[in-house]
Design a protein around this motif. Structure first.
Motif, PDB file in Angstrom:
ATOM      1  N   ALA A   1      18.851  -4.341  15.042  1.00 46.88           N
ATOM      2  CA  ALA A   1      19.599  -3.157  14.607  1.00 46.88           C
ATOM      3  C   ALA A   1      18.833  -2.454  13.487  1.00 46.88           C
ATOM      4  N   PRO A   2      19.048  -1.179  13.313  1.00 46.80           N
ATOM      5  CA  PRO A   2      18.329  -0.457  12.247  1.00 46.80           C
ATOM      6  C   PRO A   2      18.611  -1.027  10.865  1.00 46.80           C
ATOM      7  N   PHE A   3      19.822  -1.453  10.649  1.00 44.05           N
ATOM      8  CA  PHE A   3      20.175  -2.007   9.339  1.00 44.05           C
ATOM      9  C   PHE A   3      20.838  -3.357   9.573  1.00 44.05           C
ATOM     10  N   VAL A   4      20.401  -4.317   8.800  1.00 45.81           N
ATOM     11  CA  VAL A   4      20.918  -5.677   8.922  1.00 45.81           C
ATOM     12  C   VAL A   4      21.439  -6.092   7.549  1.00 45.81           C
ATOM     13  N   VAL A   5      22.668  -6.534   7.535  1.00 42.34           N
ATOM     14  CA  VAL A   5      23.269  -7.017   6.294  1.00 42.34           C
ATOM     15  C   VAL A   5      23.312  -8.534   6.382  1.00 42.34           C
ATOM     16  N   LYS A   6      22.669  -9.174   5.418  1.00 41.27           N
ATOM     17  CA  LYS A   6      22.594 -10.633   5.419  1.00 41.27           C
ATOM     18  C   LYS A   6      23.341 -11.176   4.216  1.00 41.27           C
ATOM     19  N   THR A   7      23.956 -12.312   4.447  1.00 44.97           N
ATOM     20  CA  THR A   7      24.627 -13.028   3.366  1.00 44.97           C
ATOM     21  C   THR A   7      24.601 -14.510   3.677  1.00 44.97           C
ATOM     22  N   LYS A   8      24.887 -15.290   2.663  1.00 43.68           N
ATOM     23  CA  LYS A   8      24.860 -16.740   2.838  1.00 43.68           C
ATOM     24  C   LYS A   8      26.170 -17.298   2.324  1.00 43.68           C
ATOM     25  N   LEU A   9      26.804 -18.053   3.166  1.00 40.74           N
ATOM     26  CA  LEU A   9      28.121 -18.596   2.847  1.00 40.74           C
ATOM     27  C   LEU A   9      28.056 -20.114   2.878  1.00 40.74           C
TER      28      LEU A   9
ATOM     29  N   SER B   1      17.628 -10.811  19.696  1.00 43.30           N
ATOM     30  CA  SER B   1      18.844 -10.729  18.890  1.00 43.30           C
ATOM     31  C   SER B   1      19.188  -9.263  18.685  1.00 43.30           C
ATOM     32  N   ALA B   2      20.353  -8.946  19.131  1.00 40.15           N
ATOM     33  CA  ALA B   2      20.803  -7.557  18.964  1.00 40.15           C
ATOM     34  C   ALA B   2      21.098  -7.250  17.508  1.00 40.15           C
ATOM     35  N   VAL B   3      21.420  -8.289  16.765  1.00 30.05           N
ATOM     36  CA  VAL B   3      21.754  -8.067  15.357  1.00 30.05           C
ATOM     37  C   VAL B   3      20.502  -7.733  14.553  1.00 30.05           C
ATOM     38  N   LEU B   4      19.447  -8.552  14.762  1.00 34.41           N
ATOM     39  CA  LEU B   4      18.236  -8.338  13.973  1.00 34.41           C
ATOM     40  C   LEU B   4      17.469  -7.095  14.412  1.00 34.41           C
TER      41      LEU B   4
END
Lengths: 209, 123
Positions: A167-175, A162-165
């Protein structure tokens, strides 16, 4: 000198000379006479041997089997020495002649003194004890081999990176989305729906009627 | 999830990140009222992550993932408004977790009530 009746039938003569240089003469026993002695249960005296001079060595071995006094085996061995003379039997019809430089056959005489009158030769049996030492068999060595089964190859499915995970910084949210916003799709469109079957010609005619 | 691509596009637009991913989805059915019998509401909870390279970009993405910005982006792609269940958090690769303070998301507007309100306004 003992002459068996069997051998008496065989005319065997031996010449004895008074001369000091004379040699002993051994008359071989015909095989036919030997065959007759085995069939006739009589005391056996097979050969006649006369030793007169020192040129002939006569060895007599008497063997008495243990536990059997009746059976006495006497073996006489006569070894002639080469003599450069020829002994000629002058008297008798079957004079034996031993040529010079010829070795006369050795004669072994077995005297069976069987005292009983059963006519059976029970003194010639000699028990031979044979002691056999068994060879030791090599002991089989049992080797315990412990085999460790090779580990089964582990099949690992590579996880898609996963290119997202990464990454140096990962912003997570739950919708939370309302269910009505979900659009249900069928994975594949059936081919029958994509290409509807054309009605049969006969059916079409029937429908038209 | 349907329209997942549209949702991810909306998330990218709201956060300003170049990459976004739906980590997990869960179908949740809740009873809206204890007195009602069959009024069940079903929602889909989705955990979404965006990746950025710098801490500043992470802060900007967390601020952009507010409910207001996100719903605007979702409306732009034709997706109904969503409710932010968990405020955005920043996970650094070093293991450091950066808390981001964002405004509380507005309550989820039910389509029926919105439609009813719109009808009342028109009348």
């Amino acid at each position: 000198m003992i002459v068996s009746p069997v051998c008496a039938a065989q005319k065997i003569e031996t010449s004895v000379e008074e001369d000091e240089d004379s040699t002993s003469t051994t008359t071989p026993i015909p095989s036919s006479a030997l065959g007759e002695t085995t069939s006739t249960p009589q005391p056996l005296v097979i050969a006649l041997t006369t030793t007169t001079t020192s040129e002939t060595e006569t060895t007599t071995i008497t063997t008495t089997p243990s536990g059997d006094t009746a059976g006495e085996i006497t073996t006489t061995t006569t070894t002639p020495v080469e003599v450069g003379e020829t002994t000629t039997e002058e008297e008798g019809e079957d004079a034996a002649t031993t040529p010079a430089n010829q070795v006369a056959p050795e004669t072994s005489e077995i005297d069976d003194d069987d005292d009983d009158d059963d006519g059976l030769d029970n003194s010639t049996s000699t028990a031979i004890e044979v002691t056999t030492t068994p060879i030791e068999k090599p002991q089989s060595v049992v080797r315990e081999v412990t085999t460790t089964p090779a580990p089964a190859p582990t099949t690992t499915t590579p996880k898609p990176k996963s290119a997202v995970l990464d990454a140096p910084f990962v912003v997570k949210t739950k919708l939370a989305f309302p269910f009505s916003s979900i659009e249900v799709r069928s994975p594949t469109v059936p081919s029958a729906l994509a290409n509807p079957i054309e009605p049969h010609e006969a059916c079409r005619v029937t429908c038209m009627r | 999830m349907a329209k997942s691509k549209a949702i991810l596009d909306a998330v990218k637009a709201a956060s300003g990140a170049s990459s976004a991913e739906i980590l997990s989805t869960k179908l949740v059915t809740t009873r809206r009222s204890t007195s009602s019998r069959a009024l069940l509401a079903t929602t889909v909870e989705a955990e979404i992550a965006v990746g950025v390279d710098t801490a500043e970009a992470a802060q900007a993405a967390a601020g952009g993932l507010s409910a207001e910005n996100l719903n605007q982006a979702l409306a732009a792609v034709g997706v109904p408004a969503a409710t932010v269940l968990v405020a955005p958090t920043i996970d650094a690769a070093s293991g450091e977790v950066i808390r981001v303070t964002v405004r509380a998301p507005p309550p989820l507007q039910r389509p029926s009530s919105a439609r009813r309100a719109a009808a009342c306004a028109e009348s």
